[in-house]
Design an enzyme around this catalytic site. Structure first.
Site, mmCIF file in Angstrom:
data_model
loop_
_atom_site.group_PDB
_atom_site.id
_atom_site.type_symbol
_atom_site.label_atom_id
_atom_site.label_comp_id
_atom_site.label_asym_id
_atom_site.label_seq_id
_atom_site.Cartn_x
_atom_site.Cartn_y
_atom_site.Cartn_z
ATOM 1 N N LYS A 79 -53.893 9.306 80.211
ATOM 2 C CA LYS A 79 -54.527 8.082 79.716
ATOM 3 C C LYS A 79 -54.708 7.107 80.872
ATOM 4 O O LYS A 79 -53.810 6.979 81.709
ATOM 5 C CB LYS A 79 -53.646 7.482 78.611
ATOM 6 C CG LYS A 79 -54.246 6.255 77.920
ATOM 7 C CD LYS A 79 -53.347 5.767 76.789
ATOM 8 C CE LYS A 79 -53.978 4.580 76.060
ATOM 9 N NZ LYS A 79 -53.164 4.099 74.931
ATOM 10 N N SER A 159 -55.414 3.247 70.362
ATOM 11 C CA SER A 159 -56.167 3.158 71.582
ATOM 12 C C SER A 159 -56.237 4.462 72.385
ATOM 13 O O SER A 159 -57.113 4.595 73.240
ATOM 14 C CB SER A 159 -55.557 2.082 72.475
ATOM 15 O OG SER A 159 -54.269 2.476 72.927
ATOM 16 N N SER A 183 -50.989 3.355 68.562
ATOM 17 C CA SER A 183 -52.010 3.926 69.446
ATOM 18 C C SER A 183 -51.793 5.377 69.864
ATOM 19 O O SER A 183 -52.682 5.966 70.479
ATOM 20 C CB SER A 183 -52.140 3.079 70.715
ATOM 21 O OG SER A 183 -52.861 1.909 70.458
#
Lengths: 522, 95
Positions: A79, A159, A183
């Site tokens: 990420k 997210s 998330s």
């Protein structure tokens, strides 16, 4: 599509041990898959091919000597929230344009120390603020899932949308993710993947771009519970560089999966049966309860009376901490600078242009609730409510070992359908945010499908530092329902259209707006 | 709570973010809705409840008061939009 990309981490580990294939072959197979899918999915912001191949070669050398680590040769996506030394890290914000960290986050360093191979950096909501990946400066990531008979682009969740999309679409065997209000777990539920947010303090936050420091926690997204256990163990551990990192031994989570489950006490919190919950989710929950009964668990109903207060309290605490954390982006030390008439004008222009709409909104909320005269009414009140939420869990956990809830109130929604109303978007986190507020471990496991063919997830909530029981309980769901099947690879169905776009394939994702030259490495 | 234009501009100033004309009205509405929604917390009795300061109940341990890093000014300014001789360069602050 190469069969190598379909393997789980556990299967790939065994195949590498038996020399059925090499780490270099694994990495190459993934880059082929990424090149075919990324123009449609936009999961990767950049690919680190050279770095991956050199890491894979080193892994193959170690494997040949029989000295492989726990994740030796396993290709992972990272990420864009995790600082990666020498590789652009932006948290998908314009304000971090071209930022190339001179240091590595502890979580990713732990993975490299275990032998993992980095494929590239993954899309996310800007500064992890969002539930659909639509706040990314680099355009939204798209879910590999579609409703049956409908080619509307669906949100992969957020997210960690890029992480979930990449793992579901077989573009990585696992991915790092982070969870401040849901998330990791919400995108895992939307994409048929497994995501675990460990207890606050398990993973070091050093080198993670900060959103809300008392809530942020890293974790993996994988395709099976076993893979989550394998990857989580390597990510966790005490780190002197993070004062909130827990100095508690990290157990072998994978080994815990084999332990007997009979007699497990599973709590069903009645307050999670909320208005507006889709009947499919309700049915899924009932199915999960039946699975646990069949596995020999005892089911009891528990009460968490302050559940309804978690989301509003979160939308005070998280923006407050974000406004403080994001004060550092001022156009002086890194990232974007927009010149102004004086230094304050420069700050104001830089921050206005560098932050997207949702991030600006949250900074304003946070600034207000921390401003003189309002601190007690908002922030202090929210932190007191947070104590009550934690107390609810403490009391409920006196009689149960884990809790079972849905992960999300609905299946995945189409991109663009919720972004106009911030409050509606925030409600996505209604079942996950309580867990962050109390600092507990939470796991989402695929448990079934909606009527139109979208994956749905169930959540296991555990006691602090009891990820072992959480993962064992997750294994019950996976054993009963089976690991989620792969989504249909619709992005490979139009080879002509894909070939026409070929020159753009290997380049990093372009930002939504034009801007000055940026550095794309790898 | 009704958030008006003056308040939006005040908060934006505190946050050092320029808010352009058209954005103000939208923010007035959105912030009014969000603050209205969080006001439901006022219905919860928190008398005698300690505010949470840490979820894990772990004690922070001070580290040794020792230099662990440094001599890397070049690395520190490497990402700066503007730097000179390992200093960050900003617009003039003092007349």
């Amino acid at each position: 599509m190469s069969v190598l990309t379909q393997l789980t981490i556990a299967q790939a580990r065994d195949g590498l041990d038996k020399k059925d294939f090499t780490s270099a072959e694994l990495a190459s197979a993934h880059f082929d898959a990424i090149e075919a899918a990324n123009p449609s999915l936009n999961a990767y912001l950049l690919m680190t091919r050279e770095q991956a191949l050199s890491m894979a070669a080193a892994s193959d050398a170690r494997l040949a000597k029989g000295k492989g680590g726990a994740l030796e040769g396993i290709p992972l996506g990272i990420k864009d929230l995790f600082a990666t030394k020498g590789v652009r890290t932006t948290a998908c914000s314009h304000i971090l344009d071209g930022f190339i960290p001179a240091y590595e986050s502890t979580v990713t360093q732990n993975l490299w120390n275990a032998g993992a191979v980095m494929l590239g950096k993954l899309n996310m909501d800007e500064f992890a603020m969002g539930s659909s990946n639509e706040t990314s400066y680099y355009r939204p990531c798209v879910s590999p899932w579609r409703r049956e008979g409908d080619d509307a682009k669906l949100a992969p969740g957020g997210s960690s949308g890029g992480s979930a999309s990449a793992v579901a679409a077989r573009l990585a065997m696992g991915a790092t993710a982070s969870d401040t209000g849901g998330s990791i777990r919400q995108p895992a539920a939307f994409t048929g993947t497994v995501g675990i947010k460990p207890t606050y303090g398990r993973c070091s936050r050093y080198g993670m771009v900060a959103f809300a420091s008392s809530l942020d926690q890293a974790g993996p997204i994988t395709r099976t519970v076993r893979d989550a256990a394998i990857m989580l163990r390597e990510m966790c551990g005490h780190d002197a560089k993070d004062a909130t990192s827990a100095n508690i031994a990290v157990p072998d989570f994978e080994k815990a999966l084999g332990k007997k489950l009979k007699g497990l006490k599973v709590g069903i919190p009645k307050e999670y049966r909320v208005d507006g919950m889709s009947p499919e989710i309700d049915a899924l929950w009932e199915k999960g309860i039946a699975w646990f009964k069949a596995a020999g668990a005892t089911i009891s109903h528990v009460s968490l009376p302050h559940t309804h207060a978690a989301l509003p309290a979160y939308y005070i605490v998280a923006p407050a901490e974000a406004s403080s954390n994001l004060a550092r982006y001022d156009g002086v030390r890194y990232g974007l600078r927009v010149n102004g008439s004086d230094i304050v004008d420069m700050y104001e222009r830089t921050r206005a242009e560098g932050f997207g709409t949702e991030v600006r909104r949250r900074i304003l909320i946070g600034t207000y609730v921390l401003s003189a005269g309002y601190y007690d009414a908002y922030y202090l009140k929210a932190q007191k409510v947070r104590s009550l939420i934690k107390r609810d869990f403490d009391q409920a956990f006196e009689s149960v070992d884990v809790m079972l809830t849905p992960t999300t109130p609905t299946p995945a929604f189409a991109l663009g359908t919720k972004s106009a109303n911030p409050l509606e978007m925030y409600l996505n986190d209604i079942f996950t945010v309580t867990v962050n507020m109390a600092g507990l471990p939470g796991l989402s496991v695929p448990a079934g499908f909606s009527a139109d063919g979208l994956p749905l997830g169930l959540q296991i909530i555990g006691k602090p530092f009891d990820e072992e029981t959480v993962l064992r309980a997750g294994q019950v769901i996976e054993d009963a329902g089976g690991p989620c099947r792969a989504p249909q690879a619709w992005w490979t169905e139009t080879p002509k259209a894909a070939a026409a776009k070929a020159p753009a394939k290997t380049k990093a994702a372009k930002p939504a707006k034009s801007s000055k030259k940026r550095v794309d490495d790898g | 709570m009704q958030v008006d234009e003056a308040l939006v501009r005040h908060i934006a100033r505190l946050a050092r973010m320029k808010i352009e004309g058209a954005q103000v009205a939208g923010l007035e509405q959105e912030l009014t809705a969000i603050f209205g929604w969080v006001e439901q917390l006022n219905d919860i009795d928190t008398a005698g409840v300690e505010p949470m300061t840490g979820v894990a109940g772990l004690k922070m341990r001070p580290r040794a008061d020792a230099v662990t890093d440094g001599d890397c000014a070049e690395t520190v300014v490497k990402n700066a939009p503007l730097s000179e001789d390992n200093f960050f360069v900003v617009p003039k602050v003092i007349e």
